[in-house]
Design an enzyme around this catalytic site. Structure first.
Site, short mmCIF file in Angstrom:
data_model
loop_
_atom_site.label_atom_id
_atom_site.label_comp_id
_atom_site.label_asym_id
_atom_site.label_seq_id
_atom_site.Cartn_x
_atom_site.Cartn_y
_atom_site.Cartn_z
CG ASP A 1 -3.65 -2.83 -1.68
OD1 ASP A 1 -4.61 -2.90 -2.48
OD2 ASP A 1 -3.74 -3.09 -0.46
CB SER B 1 -0.89 -0.01 1.24
OG SER B 1 -0.07 0.12 2.40
CB SER C 1 -8.76 -10.75 6.65
OG SER C 1 -7.44 -10.53 6.22
ZN LIG Z 1 -8.36 -2.90 -0.43
#
Ligand SMILES: [Zn+2]
Length: 349
Positions: free
Chosen positions: A83, A50, A226
């Site tokens: 990301d 990210s 998740s």
């Molecule tokens: Zn995401």
């Protein structure tokens, strides 16, 4: 093996009918955990960073750590993915660094918080697609807005506020030519996704299936996926943690998604929980320990275990040796001559 185009990785997954886990990394131990799991299960893999991760580790550190993974594990296809890029510039900088895939999340404005208009999203995503495809780099777009906030990115709120409209998803894919499409079906980033085991009222698998029927050749991406298993929460809390009770996306729902066009599944929280639980356990039960290796090693092993399990559940296990990597230059040619287009496949049928 050199880093592989994410497009090739996902095209192969579509052919094989499996999904590929995309695991977030910030540091060396997480990359090592993913690679040990990929080797253990013989899996191709997406390693993603990210903006927060790139800032935390610094670009050059993170890039070279992932590159080291590709050198040490030549038998494993790895796509290096940005990301949630928030702007053309973020994606461009990742591409110039050597990432083989970027996500342009134009569902939010550049602040990474405010939902954008459909037109703004199309414009910025198309700009990234043109720049990336000319260089053989894969692009993931997002239509609809996920819930929650992670790494300072996200609109917040519940995942049900901006569920993807299938008509818009088709229009977006056609107008932008993205290789992969993240859709909002009620999931959220972070640990707190659902307040009970999710059912169809909060997790819109019917929307996902409707989109896949109309966009059979666009790889779908599940974010915020998740599973947040109770045993991992329990370990954290058993050793002094204070997590509130929460539910993630059940693996069987992800598997239903994989049967309906989901090729990339983003997993971060489960790995964070596994590492934190392992570190807490050492520091709580052996307070005399002070060598970081004493808790980073079990943390790495705990993450490896979760990643290997997900690789098996997503079906990517056993597929690392299915194909030889196509060079990024060859992929660029494929975009230029139209053989890799994802555009009007629906209209053409
Ligand atoms: Zn995401």
């Amino acid at each position: 093996m050199p880093l592989v185009s994410m497009r090739q990785l996902l095209d192969e997954a579509a052919k094989g009918g499996y999904g590929v886990g995309a695991f977030n990394v910030n540091d060396m131990e997480q990359i090592q955990a993913i690679m040990a799991a990929a080797k253990e299960t013989n899996s191709p893999v997406v390693i993603q960073a990210s903006r927060g991760a790139r800032a935390f580790a610094q670009d050059r550190f993170l890039f070279h750590l992932i590159l080291a993974a590709s050198e040490l594990y030549p038998e494993i296809p790895i796509a290096m993915h940005q990301d949630h890029g928030n702007s053309f510039e973020t994606c461009k900088s990742a591409i110039e660094l050597g990432y083989t895939s970027v996500m342009m999340d134009g569902s939010l404005k550049e602040d990474g918080k405010t939902p954008s208009s459909f037109e703004e999203n199309v414009a910025v995503t198309k700009k990234v697609v043109d720049f990336a495809h000319a260089r053989g780099v894969t692009v993931e777009g997002e239509i609809g807005v996920l819930g929650g906030i992670e790494d300072g990115h996200g609109a917040g709120g519940s995942g049900l506020e901006h569920v993807t409209d299938p008509d818009q998803a088709v229009e977006f894919a056609e107008l932008t030519g993205v290789d992969a499409l993240a859709i909002a079906i009620g999931t959220s980033h972070g640990a707190y996704k659902f307040s009970k085991k999710p059912d169809g009222s909060v997790l819109k698998m019917d929307v996902l299936i409707a989109i896949h029927k109309r966009l059979p050749n666009t790889h779908l991406v599940m974010h915020g996926s998740s599973s947040v298993p109770k045993d991992l929460q329990d370990i954290v809390n058993q050793y002094g943690g204070k997590l509130k009770e929460t539910w993630g996306v059940p693996v069987e729902e992800i598997q239903l998604g994989i049967r309906n066009g989901v090729r990339k599944i983003n997993v971060d929280t489960d790995n964070r929980l596994a590492m934190t639980g392992a570190i807490r356990k050492v520091l709580w039960t052996q307070p005399e320990k002070f060598d970081p290796r004493d808790y980073m090693k079990p943390a790495r092993e705990a993450m490896q275990k979760v990643v290997a399990l997900r690789m098996t559940q997503f079906g990517q296990a056993g597929h690392a040796g299915d194909y030889a990597p196509i060079s990024i230059a060859e992929i660029a040619k494929g975009y230029a001559d139209g053989t890799l287009t994802t555009q009007p496949l629906v209209a053409a049928k």
